[in-house]
Design a protein around this motif. Structure first.
Motif, PDB file in Angstrom:
ATOM      1  N   ALA A 120      -3.098  15.485  -6.384  1.00  0.00           N
ATOM      2  CA  ALA A 120      -3.940  14.912  -7.432  1.00  0.00           C
ATOM      3  C   ALA A 120      -3.832  13.394  -7.398  1.00  0.00           C
ATOM      4  CB  ALA A 120      -3.508  15.440  -8.794  1.00  0.00           C
ATOM      5  N   LEU A 121      -4.897  12.733  -7.823  1.00  0.00           N
ATOM      6  CA  LEU A 121      -4.890  11.276  -7.936  1.00  0.00           C
ATOM      7  C   LEU A 121      -4.171  10.930  -9.235  1.00  0.00           C
ATOM      8  CD1 LEU A 121      -5.960   8.651  -6.564  1.00  0.00           C
ATOM      9  CD2 LEU A 121      -7.946   8.840  -8.074  1.00  0.00           C
ATOM     10  N   LYS A 122      -2.900  10.550  -9.123  1.00  0.00           N
ATOM     11  CA  LYS A 122      -2.059  10.326 -10.298  1.00  0.00           C
ATOM     12  C   LYS A 122      -1.657   8.873 -10.428  1.00  0.00           C
ATOM     13  CE  LYS A 122       0.025  14.923 -10.761  1.00  0.00           C
ATOM     14  NZ  LYS A 122       1.296  15.667 -10.882  1.00  0.00           N
ATOM     15  N   GLU A 123      -1.439   8.460 -11.678  1.00  0.00           N
ATOM     16  CA  GLU A 123      -1.038   7.086 -11.952  1.00  0.00           C
ATOM     17  C   GLU A 123       0.416   6.879 -11.581  1.00  0.00           C
ATOM     18  OE1 GLU A 123      -1.215   3.950 -15.714  1.00  0.00           O
ATOM     19  OE2 GLU A 123      -2.610   5.651 -15.580  1.00  0.00           O
ATOM     20  N   VAL A 124       0.694   5.730 -10.964  1.00  0.00           N
ATOM     21  CA  VAL A 124       2.061   5.352 -10.611  1.00  0.00           C
ATOM     22  C   VAL A 124       2.317   3.959 -11.179  1.00  0.00           C
ATOM     23  CG1 VAL A 124       2.146   6.767  -8.527  1.00  0.00           C
ATOM     24  CG2 VAL A 124       1.298   4.423  -8.388  1.00  0.00           C
ATOM     25  N   TYR A 156       4.567  10.786  -3.619  1.00  0.00           N
ATOM     26  CA  TYR A 156       4.783  10.165  -4.923  1.00  0.00           C
ATOM     27  C   TYR A 156       4.613  11.159  -6.079  1.00  0.00           C
ATOM     28  CZ  TYR A 156       4.042   6.334  -1.741  1.00  0.00           C
ATOM     29  OH  TYR A 156       4.104   5.496  -0.656  1.00  0.00           O
ATOM     30  N   ALA A 157       4.541  12.443  -5.716  1.00  0.00           N
ATOM     31  CA  ALA A 157       4.393  13.467  -6.749  1.00  0.00           C
ATOM     32  C   ALA A 157       5.754  13.828  -7.328  1.00  0.00           C
ATOM     33  CB  ALA A 157       3.742  14.708  -6.154  1.00  0.00           C
ATOM     34  N   PRO A 207       0.850  -1.199   0.000  1.00  0.00           N
ATOM     35  CA  PRO A 207       0.000   0.000   0.000  1.00  0.00           C
ATOM     36  C   PRO A 207       0.883   1.245   0.000  1.00  0.00           C
ATOM     37  CG  PRO A 207       0.012  -1.034   2.170  1.00  0.00           C
ATOM     38  CD  PRO A 207       0.741  -1.955   1.259  1.00  0.00           C
ATOM     39  N   LEU A 208       0.513   2.232  -0.807  1.00  0.00           N
ATOM     40  CA  LEU A 208       1.356   3.413  -0.953  1.00  0.00           C
ATOM     41  C   LEU A 208       0.921   4.579  -0.074  1.00  0.00           C
ATOM     42  CD1 LEU A 208       1.935   3.454  -4.840  1.00  0.00           C
ATOM     43  CD2 LEU A 208       3.375   2.462  -3.045  1.00  0.00           C
ATOM     44  N   HIS A 209      -0.355   4.897  -0.079  1.00  0.00           N
ATOM     45  CA  HIS A 209      -0.825   6.054   0.675  1.00  0.00           C
ATOM     46  C   HIS A 209      -0.734   5.779   2.175  1.00  0.00           C
ATOM     47  CE1 HIS A 209      -3.378   9.361   2.027  1.00  0.00           C
ATOM     48  NE2 HIS A 209      -3.259   9.867   0.810  1.00  0.00           N
ATOM     49  N   PRO A 210      -0.271   6.744   2.962  1.00  0.00           N
ATOM     50  CA  PRO A 210      -0.178   6.527   4.418  1.00  0.00           C
ATOM     51  C   PRO A 210      -1.501   6.101   5.054  1.00  0.00           C
ATOM     52  CG  PRO A 210       1.028   8.498   3.803  1.00  0.00           C
ATOM     53  CD  PRO A 210       0.313   8.044   2.570  1.00  0.00           C
ATOM     54  N   TYR A 211      -2.620   6.583   4.534  1.00  0.00           N
ATOM     55  CA  TYR A 211      -3.912   6.169   5.076  1.00  0.00           C
ATOM     56  C   TYR A 211      -4.167   4.690   4.793  1.00  0.00           C
ATOM     57  CZ  TYR A 211      -8.945   5.843   5.803  1.00  0.00           C
ATOM     58  OH  TYR A 211     -10.196   5.462   6.233  1.00  0.00           O
TER      59      TYR A 211
END
Length: 327
Positions: free
Chosen positions: A304-308, A323-324, A243-247
């Protein structure tokens, strides 16, 4: 080379606010995602994050304030009730509380006959046969047809709610926490029933839950929602592995039961404090007030919700300044 499959459901910039005496609740704020034919998209987040409002807005039980809802390439965002009727044959919903969603004054036979009657499907004898087949399909007995909702257990009522939702063979079923009010053993039965019905019908599910374990069992992809926004969207394999987002990391840290051996053990990520009010969400990243990795930029700019990059190659997205691109 085959052409990419068009999404069954495409939600673009969806907004739903609720006006109250104390202010405006920003329940769903600029949400975008899609659901592919035959897949299960899990939508997970804490209670109060806007999951149920999003589901109800998609099926047009709530009117959207902004944005677009495209279902089978048709914009249904502002269709009239008359124009929505044929759409509802293909778009159904299972609610969290089956007792509240079933008419207590009608028998199970009458409840399950109603979709066919409303849409003019079959003669009366044919509808009787269809209802009997439905009851059998969801694992109940023929004598349940003459009972009223209060005469059934919670699990039996939810089976009837599912039967009503699949009666017209919809292409998409929105499942709004359909097992959260049930005992654990009954939850497993209902989840396995949903999987079996999906295998038979090839319908797509938008499965809403606060339980990552349930979502992980059912979903092909998972969208993580926080305070009205999607903060991460990924194939299940990618999300479970990293999982990437801290939440999202904090949600995984909160899973009490043992994780499968394939899921790597990680350092525990803990949130501090409670979720802010959706009437006054924080500036910048809405999670920064509880995030252990927050930076000054998080308080000022909305990520922004960006593709990774994704191992599965299925368009993994995350809304986080970690991750921006460098400013």
């Amino acid at each position: 080379m085959s052409q990419p499959q068009s999404p069954l459901l495409a939600v673009d910039g969806l907004v739903k606010y609720h006006a109250t005496g104390a202010g405006t609740v920003r329940a769903v704020d600029r949400v975008s995602f899609d659901v592919k034919p035959g897949e299960t998209l899990g939508l997970v987040g804490e209670s109060g994050c806007g999951k149920s409002t999003l589901g109800r807005t998609i099926v047009r039980l709530h009117e959207p304030d902004e944005g677009a809802i495209l279902f089978q390439s048709q914009d249904i965002s502002h269709l009239s009730r008359r124009a929505l009727r044929p759409v509802r044959r293909r778009l159904q919903m299972v609610f969290q509380d089956p007792y509240a969603s079933l008419n207590p004054r009608r028998t199970i036979r009458q409840i399950l006959d109603e979709p066919y009657s409303v849409h003019g499907i079959g003669s009366r004898p044919e509808r009787v046969e269809r209802v009997a087949a439905l009851i059998q399909k969801v694992g109940l007995h023929a004598d349940h047809a003459n009972r009223y909702p209060h005469e059934l257990s919670g699990g039996q009522r939810q089976r009837i709610a599912i039967a009503r939702a699949i009666a017209l063979e919809p292409s998409l079923v929105v499942c709004d926490e359909p097992v959260s009010a049930l005992d654990v053993s009954i939850q497993a039965q209902i989840i396995n029933l949903l999987r079996r019905l999906q295998a038979d019908s090839h319908a797509a599910y938008l499965f809403i839950s606060h339980d990552l374990s349930v979502i992980g069992y059912l979903a092909d992809r998972i969208a993580v929602m926080y305070l009205g926004e999607i903060v991460e969207l990924a194939p299940k394999r990618d999300l479970w592995k990293q999982p990437l987002h801290p939440y999202t990391q904090a949600l995984f840290s909160a899973i009490a039961e043992p994780l499968p051996p394939s899921v790597p053990r990680r350092k525990r990520v803990e949130m501090t404090g409670d979720m802010p009010s959706p009437m006054k969400p924080p500036s910048g990243c809405r999670f920064h007030t509880r995030c252990p990795m927050a930076m000054p930029r998080c308080r000022e700019a909305v990520p922004a919700l960006k593709e990774v990059a994704s191992e599965a190659g299925d368009g993994r997205k995350v809304a986080c300044h970690l991750y921006a691109d460098p400013a």
